[in-house]
Write an enzyme that holds these catalytic residues in place. Sequence first.
Site, PDB file in Angstrom:
ATOM      1  N   TYR A  98       0.818  -1.214   0.000  1.00 31.84           N
ATOM      2  CA  TYR A  98       0.000   0.000   0.000  1.00 31.84           C
ATOM      3  C   TYR A  98       0.845   1.255   0.000  1.00 31.84           C
ATOM      4  CZ  TYR A  98      -4.266  -2.648   0.528  1.00 31.84           C
ATOM      5  OH  TYR A  98      -5.308  -3.484   0.295  1.00 31.84           O
ATOM      6  N   GLU A 196       0.214 -29.939  13.214  1.00 34.35           N
ATOM      7  CA  GLU A 196      -0.304 -29.177  12.083  1.00 34.35           C
ATOM      8  C   GLU A 196      -1.573 -28.401  12.423  1.00 34.35           C
ATOM      9  OE1 GLU A 196      -1.238 -31.413   8.547  1.00 34.35           O
ATOM     10  OE2 GLU A 196      -2.267 -29.723   7.639  1.00 34.35           O
ATOM     11  N   ASP A 248      -1.515 -34.218   9.203  1.00 33.39           N
ATOM     12  CA  ASP A 248      -2.499 -35.077   8.554  1.00 33.39           C
ATOM     13  C   ASP A 248      -1.787 -36.068   7.632  1.00 33.39           C
ATOM     14  OD1 ASP A 248      -4.648 -33.811   9.722  1.00 33.39           O
ATOM     15  OD2 ASP A 248      -5.020 -32.465   8.020  1.00 33.39           O
TER      16      ASP A 248
END
Lengths: 363, 833
Positions: A98, A196, A248
Amino acid sequence: MSADNDQQAREQLIDLAAQFYDQFELGEIPHMSVPTRTKNNIEYSEELNVWVYGDRESTRSANSVRGARKLLKAVYTIEFLADQLEQDRSSTLRELYYLSESWDNKEAQFNDQDESNGLIEDLEIVSGVTREDFHMRPEESGAKVMGPLRIREQTNRGDRDIHCQLDVGQGGYQIPNNPDTIEFLDNDAEFVLCVETGGMRDRLVENGFDEEYDALIVHLGGQPARATRRLTKRLHDELDLPVTVFADGDPWSYRIYGSVAYGSIKSAHLSEYLATPEAQYIGIQPADIVEYDLPTDPLSDSDINALESELEDPRFQTDYWEEQIELQLEIGKKSEQQSLAARGLDFVTDTYLPERLSEMGVL
Amino acid sequence: MTSFQSTLEDEAGIAEELAESQQAISIAEFFEKNKHMLGFDSGARGLVTAVKEAVDNALDAAEEASILPDIYVEIEEAGDYYRLIVEDNGPGLTKETLPKVFGKLLYGSRFHAREQSRGQQGIGISAAVLYAQLTSGKPAKITSRTQGASEAEYFELIVDTDENEPEISVEETTTWDRPHGTRIVLEMEANMRARNQLHDYIKHTAVVNPHARLELREPQEHFKFERATDQLPEETEEIRPHPHGVELGTVMKMLSATDSQTVSGFLQEEFTRVGKKSAESIIDEFRDRHYGREMRWRPPASHEDIDLRSSITDATVNKGADATDAFADAIVDAVDDRDRIAHHELLAVVDSAADDVESEHGTTFGDTVRENAVDVVWRALIDAPGDDATGEGDETVDFDEDDVDSESRLVADLYALADDATSTRKDDEVIHAFAERLAAKFEDEREEGDEDALTRHRLTHKRLRSFVDRAADLTEEYDDVSFGDTARENVLEAVWGVMATVPDDPPLVREFKGDRDAASNLVDGMRETDIMAPPTRCLAPITEELISAGLEKEFEADFYSSATRDAEVHGGDPFIVEAGIAYGGDLEAEGSADVMRFANRVPLVYQRGACATTDVVKSIGWRNYGLDQPGGSGLPNGPAVIMVHVASTNVPFTSESKDAVANVPAIEDEIELAIREAARELKSYLNKRRSMQQRRKKQNVLGKILPEMATKVAEVTERDEPDIDDAIARIMNNVLVERSLEENGTSQAVTVTVENNSNTSESLEITDIVSAEPTGLPDDATVVEMDGEWFVKWEPDVSSGEDAALEYEVADDAEFDLDVKGVETEKLTVTDQ
């Protein structure tokens, strides 16, 4: 975060600008070469035990309009960073994007944040200074730690001593953007357990796993932020703690492990600083899916593509990973960490983790 | 209807009464009522048409006399009317012809000529005179001076519309400053609302007639179009009609006018591209149509129980045993030698056998003997029963009369043909039944005019078709199977294919007269025969070079291209299509491109939407050629002029006013090819221009960014601003290597140009990899062939600011790959396309 360090970072940035200056003076076309940041251009460094960029380079040259714009933006960004260091301020990557809107030269403004992020990565690589040392922060903060560890953090408001189990709430200790501001005081930890998902972290904390096994539970929260990876590496290197990763059982989680252990493709120039090659993978392993008969989902097409692409990823070319990935492709299934709850809420802390950790020789 | 008839009966005199009011109309009167047909439908248009007719005439006249045309057109207001003056430097007209040229409709030298010219019907200028007199009541004032004449003729005349003859009111000699030429002054009711069309007409005429000088002075404006070339269009020659393009009426007229006796002579004499061989082919086609073909049957095979020899010997009486045997042997051998034999072929066989035996044995074989022999053999071939009437033929044919159901030879023969010709899906039984029915049609066939004579099986295509159709219909009816059009057609063609053209002499030319059917068969035969395309010396294309010159003369554009196609034929008339494109420059950038249409060098200014040319331009995908085309079809937008010229001995127009070319597919195809040819050059020009624009854009952007970057770098490093001139020079002053191709029939001329814009001398190593063998290489280039690719090596030294070029020829489908070394990549721009 010493003034010296800042001074050095600033000089390195200005050297880069001076390089362009000299190229102009010599009648050369200004250019800047950076390693190509793709999977095909990372190679294993025997020396460092991590994956680093290979020899292939991309050149940003003022010979084309595109290249010239890139270099112009680079020079404007260098000026901004040098000023920021001088004034001891910091900003986020998004703020930089920005902020470019305020620059007097329209040609130097960024089109999107990917462009400014990419440029910061370029500058890190070319100057050899990390983003943190430029005082650039990412948007997302680092993740959380819970476990028997006492640290001292330098904050804007003075030094704070914090025990990561006793002085913190259920949420744990928030890792700052630049973990190099942390000093380790003392600890009773036996190992580091990187988790995780937030759900699983909360389960472990609720079940008191950190207390029972003296584990430092580090929440990764998806792809780990640099700060998280840096802290993990420091815990391993400085406190000599074994590092384990619990994620996972799908290809995306293997990549999370890969970035903890071997470094990520986009930050391979910092692998030496961020990666923990000794980190071990707990699971969920495809073998666990079979062994514990876990509830599963079928592999989607994109999962299969990701697995196949991992087979070609130099970071996963070990016997262990080839065996696991091929097994997964064969069974065509994946499981989440929380699928262990099918065996009861305590199964993970009472049975699965102790069994896996013993197998791995951590416990 | 019935009530009308009853009225007729009641008043028998009505037809006579009606007939009284019938009378002939003169063509001039007809025109008076139908002005629009010739382009005189309004005052505005009438003026343009009058100018057009007068200028076309003037150009034709000057060119015919090999004079470079110099034409002056003036339009001035004259009270309530406009006065049109057209002056040319043509050969002038004689006192005798002048009144007719201007004062009689349908008078001209062009109507019967097959030669490219602007005017054709001889209507144009006299129609203008007529229009003038009808609207203003004033006569046309004409001055004409022939070359070498000391004085000019001056006429004032009108067209007598009743008689279609000139009516001269003033005829005198006068003096004129032009050494030769014609001047016509017409006063007519008109207006200048069609000023744009008038200007277009004159301007477009100047484009396609770069050899002409034109001047137009009208009340508001004054233009002069100077010559772009002193080269007159090539003189055209008149050609005879081509057999493919003539119609029955024309042929009948030609037949009655010719001096030739025989058809062959007539064809060779009166048509172009017909020699002895083509004439013979046409006559064969004629015979097939006029006389039909004769069916050829298979000669008896050994397994057939047919003894031709003994049949012949039995039929041959009183000729001595040796001669008879020799006669029979010769016939049987000759018949057996053939695959199939027709009746007239059998006649020839028997005649030749008889002649041979006559000369060898000294026995005379008269007509009766010959006829008998033919008769018995032919009967055997077609399985006909013996003819009791002929006596000698009795018992001679080995024909088993008891076994009437035994299959006729014809059935077996036709079965074989039909089986080959029809699809394998058809049942054998069905084919067999069909063959039996077809054979029955042959057996029932009788000779025309002599019902008792043995049939020769001579059938026209039409009659054969009726046989096949009948047999097929019966098969469909009784066997309940379908026997479709394709199967019928195949059988028909298979049978027609084995039939033989008869050797009958065609009728003499005089016999054709009045025999409409024979003439029609002849015309059909002419159309069917392959005949070489007509010669093109009757055409005068503008040529590519002069099209470009004409466009350059009249349009300030950046780019010009043109294409002239080879001649093609439509309806016996050869034609050539040419196209030209001008682009950019001062041409109007807004709106769609201008389409200029020409036929025989005459601009077409009206009925743009009805013209084949416009249709073709709209159908082309101009985006492919780099022009903007909203919606991907229709006229392209942008600063472009597209011109199309159709030159022909007979341009097919949509109407008599000759405003639009008719949609004839053969012509449309050529128009499209011509435009595409010219457009391809436009495309490569536009591509090049676009790449130059990109280059300029790059230079503009870099010219801005780099100094800014230098300033910023100086600020950050706290030094003085660096000198960036060298770096910029490096980026901008590239060495340019460019390829250009120019099509040249089946080959193309390749030019690789090196343009050194840098400030140092450059030595380049250029390798051009070509997929076909290049020829005509200069001495300083070498070529090596490897695996079907030719490596052309060229190492030019080019000093700063200089150019160098490598030129060679190669087949037009060759592909290229250019590799340039010796120049730093930053300094090199390779445009290879």
